[in-house]
Every structure is written in C-alpha cells, then in structure tokens.
Write an enzyme that holds these catalytic residues in place. Structure first.
Site, PDB file in Angstrom:
ATOM      1  N   THR A   7       0.833  -1.196   0.000  1.00 15.28           N
ATOM      2  CA  THR A   7       0.000   0.000   0.000  1.00 15.28           C
ATOM      3  C   THR A   7       0.865   1.242   0.000  1.00 15.28           C
ATOM      4  O   THR A   7       1.988   1.221   0.500  1.00 15.28           O
ATOM      5  CB  THR A   7      -0.929   0.028   1.243  1.00 15.28           C
ATOM      6  OG1 THR A   7      -1.718   1.222   1.206  1.00 15.28           O
ATOM      7  CG2 THR A   7      -0.156   0.007   2.543  1.00 15.28           C
ATOM      8  N   GLY A   8       0.338   2.320  -0.546  1.00 19.54           N
ATOM      9  CA  GLY A   8       1.017   3.607  -0.467  1.00 19.54           C
ATOM     10  C   GLY A   8       0.451   4.438   0.671  1.00 19.54           C
ATOM     11  O   GLY A   8       0.843   5.580   0.858  1.00 19.54           O
ATOM     12  N   LYS A  12      -3.218   3.213   6.696  1.00 22.86           N
ATOM     13  CA  LYS A  12      -3.620   1.793   6.715  1.00 22.86           C
ATOM     14  C   LYS A  12      -2.593   0.947   7.443  1.00 22.86           C
ATOM     15  O   LYS A  12      -2.939   0.041   8.209  1.00 22.86           O
ATOM     16  CB  LYS A  12      -3.751   1.264   5.277  1.00 22.86           C
ATOM     17  CG  LYS A  12      -4.909   1.825   4.478  1.00 22.86           C
ATOM     18  CD  LYS A  12      -4.924   1.192   3.089  1.00 22.86           C
ATOM     19  CE  LYS A  12      -6.073   1.670   2.247  1.00 22.86           C
ATOM     20  NZ  LYS A  12      -6.088   1.027   0.912  1.00 22.86           N
ATOM     21  N   ASP A  66      -8.328  -2.851   0.059  1.00 21.85           N
ATOM     22  CA  ASP A  66      -9.047  -1.977  -0.848  1.00 21.85           C
ATOM     23  C   ASP A  66     -10.292  -1.459  -0.143  1.00 21.85           C
ATOM     24  O   ASP A  66     -11.141  -2.242   0.275  1.00 21.85           O
ATOM     25  CB  ASP A  66      -9.406  -2.706  -2.140  1.00 21.85           C
ATOM     26  CG  ASP A  66      -9.629  -1.713  -3.275  1.00 21.85           C
ATOM     27  OD1 ASP A  66      -8.963  -0.663  -3.279  1.00 21.85           O
ATOM     28  OD2 ASP A  66     -10.467  -1.975  -4.143  1.00 21.85           O
ATOM     29  N   PHE A 140      -6.972   9.444   8.776  1.00 16.04           N
ATOM     30  CA  PHE A 140      -6.559   9.868   7.432  1.00 16.04           C
ATOM     31  C   PHE A 140      -7.791   9.888   6.533  1.00 16.04           C
ATOM     32  O   PHE A 140      -8.883   9.491   6.951  1.00 16.04           O
ATOM     33  CB  PHE A 140      -5.473   8.933   6.878  1.00 16.04           C
ATOM     34  CG  PHE A 140      -5.953   7.523   6.620  1.00 16.04           C
ATOM     35  CD1 PHE A 140      -6.434   7.152   5.375  1.00 16.04           C
ATOM     36  CD2 PHE A 140      -5.930   6.567   7.630  1.00 16.04           C
ATOM     37  CE1 PHE A 140      -6.892   5.858   5.134  1.00 16.04           C
ATOM     38  CE2 PHE A 140      -6.382   5.272   7.396  1.00 16.04           C
ATOM     39  CZ  PHE A 140      -6.858   4.916   6.146  1.00 16.04           C
ATOM     40  N   TYR A 142     -11.032  10.219   4.669  1.00 14.21           N
ATOM     41  CA  TYR A 142     -12.355  10.756   4.974  1.00 14.21           C
ATOM     42  C   TYR A 142     -12.682  10.752   6.468  1.00 14.21           C
ATOM     43  O   TYR A 142     -13.803  11.119   6.851  1.00 14.21           O
ATOM     44  CB  TYR A 142     -13.427   9.951   4.209  1.00 14.21           C
ATOM     45  CG  TYR A 142     -13.302  10.064   2.702  1.00 14.21           C
ATOM     46  CD1 TYR A 142     -13.837  11.153   2.019  1.00 14.21           C
ATOM     47  CD2 TYR A 142     -12.637   9.082   1.960  1.00 14.21           C
ATOM     48  CE1 TYR A 142     -13.729  11.266   0.637  1.00 14.21           C
ATOM     49  CE2 TYR A 142     -12.519   9.183   0.584  1.00 14.21           C
ATOM     50  CZ  TYR A 142     -13.071  10.276  -0.070  1.00 14.21           C
ATOM     51  OH  TYR A 142     -12.955  10.380  -1.446  1.00 14.21           O
ATOM     52  N   HIS A 166     -14.331  -0.329   9.900  1.00 13.15           N
ATOM     53  CA  HIS A 166     -14.337  -1.307   8.820  1.00 13.15           C
ATOM     54  C   HIS A 166     -13.015  -2.089   8.795  1.00 13.15           C
ATOM     55  O   HIS A 166     -13.003  -3.304   8.751  1.00 13.15           O
ATOM     56  CB  HIS A 166     -14.567  -0.574   7.490  1.00 13.15           C
ATOM     57  CG  HIS A 166     -13.658   0.610   7.288  1.00 13.15           C
ATOM     58  ND1 HIS A 166     -13.454   1.560   8.250  1.00 13.15           N
ATOM     59  CD2 HIS A 166     -12.862   0.956   6.254  1.00 13.15           C
ATOM     60  CE1 HIS A 166     -12.586   2.461   7.801  1.00 13.15           C
ATOM     61  NE2 HIS A 166     -12.214   2.102   6.590  1.00 13.15           N
ATOM     62  N   ARG A 167     -11.899  -1.348   8.867  1.00 11.20           N
ATOM     63  CA  ARG A 167     -10.588  -2.021   8.795  1.00 11.20           C
ATOM     64  C   ARG A 167     -10.345  -2.870  10.039  1.00 11.20           C
ATOM     65  O   ARG A 167      -9.819  -3.975   9.939  1.00 11.20           O
ATOM     66  CB  ARG A 167      -9.462  -0.989   8.611  1.00 11.20           C
ATOM     67  CG  ARG A 167      -8.069  -1.604   8.452  1.00 11.20           C
ATOM     68  CD  ARG A 167      -7.077  -0.657   7.833  1.00 11.20           C
ATOM     69  NE  ARG A 167      -7.520  -0.247   6.502  1.00 11.20           N
ATOM     70  CZ  ARG A 167      -8.113   0.923   6.250  1.00 11.20           C
ATOM     71  NH1 ARG A 167      -8.287   1.825   7.188  1.00 11.20           N
ATOM     72  NH2 ARG A 167      -8.531   1.175   5.030  1.00 11.20           N
TER      73      ARG A 167
END
Ligand code: ITT
Ligand code: NA
Length: 181
Positions: A7-8, A12, A66, A140, A142, A166-167
C-alpha cells in the site's frame, strides 16, 4: 517472516500494525498492482494480492487493502472511486455535497486480501455512520467527516478507531483465521 502490506497509504499500515502487534510483524511495501475495473472490492483486492505475491518473488505473505466510502444519498458514490475523488474533489467538498441531503448516512467498507503459497483469502469489514462537517486531526482520508456514535474517526486514537472501524473488523476476521491455520 513479516507480512508485506502492499500500500502507499501509511494510515492503513499504522492501523494494521497496531492491530496485529503480537500476532505478526507488518512491513509496508510499494508495488503498483493492477487495479482491475470492477464494482467488487473483494475481486480487486484478491487479484492485487495474488499479483503482488507473485511479482515480489513468492517468498513472504502479502496483504492488500481496498477500501471505499459509500454515501447513501449519492447512490453509493464515491465507492470504488474514493481514492480518485479524495485527490480531485477532496474531503471538504464531498462533505458540502452531502450537506445538502437530508439523509447523511454513509458506510466505509474494506476488503483485506491475503496471499501466500497456499492461496488467497479475503476478509471484509463495514461500518455505518453519518457524514458531518470535518472535525479532528487523527486518522486519514475521509475520517474527519465520518462520525460514529458522536465521534468522528479523526477524533479517535488508532486503537479506538480499530475497535469499531471497517478495517478493524476486517483485521479481526483476518487475525482469527490467521491464528487458526
Ligand atoms: P492503496 O491503494 O495504496 O492501499 P489508497 O489510499 O489509494 O491506498 P484505497 O484505494 O483503498 O487506498 O482508498 C480509498 C479511499 O478511501 C482513499 O481516498 C483513502 O484515503 C480512503 N480511505 C480508506 N480507508 C479509510 C479510512 O479508514 N478512513 C478514511 N478514509 C479511508
Ligand atoms: Na488504491
């Protein structure tokens, strides 16, 4: 062994490291996997994880995440286009778009895809909330405009956000599966 988180997005990685501490080390890796055109976050993530695992040499397990923000009143927009919309429209202007609507409900979704030599698995997490005027300095993306139970995700610590996000939910499903293998 460390899980290669492709990931960039450093936000996350912070959340995954915090959640998986004591389970498995996480390393951020940059690799531009192909984001296929699809409405399915799971399909996008699974294909990306597989491709990254192969291209990175099939040595260490790979994780891809994602995510998207789905606004009810906007027919689920920006959904799979969330990253593009953050870069172009921006978070503040998306809020102004939602502000004109009576229904301000939205949800975050994420799919984590894990790939290793035995195959690919996906884990999903969702959280429902309300869009509000930006508040908070944490998180980060939203997070400043996404309120859950009276608090925006940008007002939460990483640990607090992980406990409801969610994560966090996807990481919980992943950790349970990973531990039982
Ligand atoms: P990678 O693809 O490199 O992992 P990205 O930021 O492009 O990073 P996504 O395509 O999954 O990741 O992100 C979709 C958009 O949603 C992007 O603008 C993120 O900032 C945002 N986003 C994802 N998870 C979020 C979260 O937990 N809180 C707030 N915004 C989030
Ligand atoms: Na992305």
């Amino acid at each position: 062994m460390a899980i290669q988180f492709v990931t960039g997005n450093e936000g996350k990685v912070r959340e995954a490291e915090e959640y998986l501490e004591g389970i498995e080390p996480v390393e951020q890796v940059s690799f531009d996997y192909t984001e296929i055109q699809s409405d399915s976050l799971a399909e996008i993530a699974a294909r990306g994880a597989r491709e990254a695992f192969v291209e990175l040499g099939e040595e260490e397990p790979v994780l891809v995440d994602d995510a998207g923000l789905f606004v009810d009143a906007l027919g689920g927009f920006p959904g799979p286009y969330s990253a593009y919309v953050e870069d172009t429209v921006g978070v503040e202007r998306l809020w102004r778009l939602a502000k004109g609507e009576e229904n301000r409900r939205a949800r975050f979704e994420t799919v984590l895809a894990y790939a290793d030599e035995t195959g690919t698995e996906t884990f999903e997490g969702t959280v429902a909330g309300t869009l509000v005027a930006p508040r908070g300095e944490g998180g980060f993306g939203y997070d400043p405009i996404f309120e859950y139970d009276g608090t925006t995700m940008a007002e939460m610590s990483t640990e607090q956000k992980n406990s409801i996000s969610h994560r966090g939910r996807a990481l919980a499903a992943f950790a349970e599966w990973f531990d039982d293998r």
